[in-house]
Enzyme design. Sequence first.
Site, PDB file in Angstrom:
ATOM      1  N   ASN A 117     -25.146  13.432  13.867  1.00  0.00           N
ATOM      2  CA  ASN A 117     -23.854  14.073  14.169  1.00  0.00           C
ATOM      3  C   ASN A 117     -22.691  13.099  14.008  1.00  0.00           C
ATOM      4  O   ASN A 117     -21.597  13.349  14.484  1.00  0.00           O
ATOM      5  CB  ASN A 117     -23.863  14.652  15.586  1.00  0.00           C
ATOM      6  CG  ASN A 117     -24.005  13.552  16.642  1.00  0.00           C
ATOM      7  OD1 ASN A 117     -24.141  12.371  16.303  1.00  0.00           O
ATOM      8  ND2 ASN A 117     -23.960  13.922  17.902  1.00  0.00           N
ATOM      9  N   ASN A 130     -22.216  10.301  15.444  1.00  0.00           N
ATOM     10  CA  ASN A 130     -21.935   9.431  16.599  1.00  0.00           C
ATOM     11  C   ASN A 130     -22.534   8.048  16.369  1.00  0.00           C
ATOM     12  O   ASN A 130     -23.572   7.899  15.734  1.00  0.00           O
ATOM     13  CB  ASN A 130     -22.557  10.027  17.873  1.00  0.00           C
ATOM     14  CG  ASN A 130     -21.733  11.171  18.398  1.00  0.00           C
ATOM     15  OD1 ASN A 130     -20.789  11.619  17.760  1.00  0.00           O
ATOM     16  ND2 ASN A 130     -22.104  11.663  19.573  1.00  0.00           N
ATOM     17  N   ASP A 140      11.530 -12.114   5.762  1.00  0.00           N
ATOM     18  CA  ASP A 140      12.548 -11.386   6.515  1.00  0.00           C
ATOM     19  C   ASP A 140      13.041 -12.191   7.709  1.00  0.00           C
ATOM     20  O   ASP A 140      12.356 -13.089   8.211  1.00  0.00           O
ATOM     21  CB  ASP A 140      12.059  -9.990   6.935  1.00  0.00           C
ATOM     22  CG  ASP A 140      10.977 -10.010   7.965  1.00  0.00           C
ATOM     23  OD1 ASP A 140      11.207  -9.549   9.080  1.00  0.00           O
ATOM     24  OD2 ASP A 140       9.874 -10.509   7.644  1.00  0.00           O
ATOM     25  N   LYS A 160      15.199  -8.439   4.547  1.00  0.00           N
ATOM     26  CA  LYS A 160      14.250  -7.423   4.059  1.00  0.00           C
ATOM     27  C   LYS A 160      14.397  -6.092   4.785  1.00  0.00           C
ATOM     28  O   LYS A 160      14.614  -6.060   5.982  1.00  0.00           O
ATOM     29  CB  LYS A 160      12.828  -7.976   4.260  1.00  0.00           C
ATOM     30  CG  LYS A 160      11.712  -6.995   4.002  1.00  0.00           C
ATOM     31  CD  LYS A 160      10.353  -7.653   4.098  1.00  0.00           C
ATOM     32  CE  LYS A 160       9.489  -7.011   5.165  1.00  0.00           C
ATOM     33  NZ  LYS A 160       8.138  -7.566   5.238  1.00  0.00           N
ATOM     34  N   ARG A 205      12.121  -2.478   4.923  1.00  0.00           N
ATOM     35  CA  ARG A 205      10.933  -1.775   4.419  1.00  0.00           C
ATOM     36  C   ARG A 205      11.312  -0.369   3.997  1.00  0.00           C
ATOM     37  O   ARG A 205      11.987   0.347   4.717  1.00  0.00           O
ATOM     38  CB  ARG A 205       9.841  -1.746   5.497  1.00  0.00           C
ATOM     39  CG  ARG A 205       8.550  -1.116   5.019  1.00  0.00           C
ATOM     40  CD  ARG A 205       7.364  -1.489   5.882  1.00  0.00           C
ATOM     41  NE  ARG A 205       6.958  -2.875   5.725  1.00  0.00           N
ATOM     42  CZ  ARG A 205       6.252  -3.349   4.685  1.00  0.00           C
ATOM     43  NH1 ARG A 205       5.882  -2.542   3.715  1.00  0.00           N
ATOM     44  NH2 ARG A 205       5.922  -4.612   4.620  1.00  0.00           N
TER      45      ARG A 205
HETATM   46  C1  R5P Z   1       6.052  -7.275   7.929  1.00  0.00           C
HETATM   47  O1  R5P Z   1       6.960  -6.884   8.376  1.00  0.00           O
HETATM   48  C2  R5P Z   1       5.090  -8.397   7.994  1.00  0.00           C
HETATM   49  O2  R5P Z   1       5.587  -9.534   8.506  1.00  0.00           O
HETATM   50  C3  R5P Z   1       4.567  -8.620   6.628  1.00  0.00           C
HETATM   51  O3  R5P Z   1       5.612  -9.083   5.818  1.00  0.00           O
HETATM   52  C4  R5P Z   1       4.044  -7.336   6.083  1.00  0.00           C
HETATM   53  O4  R5P Z   1       3.052  -6.849   6.917  1.00  0.00           O
HETATM   54  C5  R5P Z   1       3.527  -7.492   4.704  1.00  0.00           C
HETATM   55  O5  R5P Z   1       3.166  -6.256   4.203  1.00  0.00           O
HETATM   56  P1  R5P Z   1       3.216  -6.006   2.641  1.00  0.00           P
HETATM   57  O6  R5P Z   1       2.400  -7.079   2.020  1.00  0.00           O
HETATM   58  O7  R5P Z   1       2.584  -4.644   2.482  1.00  0.00           O
HETATM   59  O8  R5P Z   1       4.649  -6.009   2.240  1.00  0.00           O
END
Ligand code: R5P
Length: 332
Positions: free
Chosen positions: A48, A50, A180, A203, A205
């Site tokens: 199942n 588990n 960053d 930086k 994201r």
């Molecule tokens: C992010 O904010 C972390 O410090 C790393 O820069 C991040 O986890 C790197 O992820 P990736 O390689 O996908 O840009």
Amino acid sequence: MTDDSVPMGQFADSLRIFAGSSHPELAQEIAAYLNTRVSEIHTERFSNDNLMVQLGESVRGKDVVIIQSFTPNVSEHLLELLMMIDAARSASARTIHAVIPYYSYARSDKKDAPRISIAGRLIADLLGHAGADHVMTMTLHSPQVHGFFPVPTDHLTADEVFVDYFHTLDLSNAIVVSPDIGHAKRASRLAKSLGIGVAAGDKERQSDDSVAISTIIGDVDGRDAIVFDDEIATGGSVCELVNLLEARGVGRIILACTHGVFSGPAIARLAAMDKVYEIVTTNTVPIPSYKRLPNMRVLSVGHIFGRAINCNLMGQSISSLFAFWSEKWIGH
Ligand code: R5P
């Protein structure tokens, strides 16, 4: 292996080390440092779906160390760890230490979208509920995640191995660069230890695998750059930064990160970066042979965990593990 490993018989019969299935090699290394062995576990998957995990020997009255990194399949490895902790507790272990070299959920550390879980905190709570008395981990995504854990937690750093390695290189024209600003403090500590300058990218994201870096703050032109981050996941951050560094006429580029996660497109991206002289990471995460690029160097952190476990079990301060910032390296 460093030569400060603990003497044979230090723990007599009081210690049991178990490895979850995520990273048996690192567990072996830590056990070797502690001059002991990894005890067996037995896992079974029922029809199942588990999971069942059984500790292979008695832990009654023992100090139990369970080593599990949060690598894919993360949910499986988490559940396995929780079950091992629970099994040790219900089998009357004296103390239970969860050693999590890479705590991936540290990236889930804030409520930055509606109706989401701060999973880094949730999982920290689960570890405590399962019965962990103590957690050891390394280079959390943000240092504040340390405070999520409801039990004493040692937040270790791998910077010692980076400092040792980078001291073997010619750093006369080098600068440390953080992708960053949020992580610039870490980069700055490494730079101080190496006696060189620091710079940081601005930086933002955009998605799981892409970031935008609008500018680099600091004097990088014509320098050699050590790009230093907590982890490389998809490689989006370092890829963007390397492009900018190239445009600024940077010479040799070294990428360094504690956790070499190398997920999704990371390896293809890294392999395509001609200007990158070396990728330096550690073994908090297992790196299979197909991900080991010719210019990749994997430094071991087994002895750092071994030392921290030894200090904990011997009731000794572990703050000495961090003293190198101010005493061992600066100015040398
Ligand atoms: C992010 O904010 C972390 O410090 C790393 O820069 C991040 O986890 C790197 O992820 P990736 O390689 O996908 O840009």
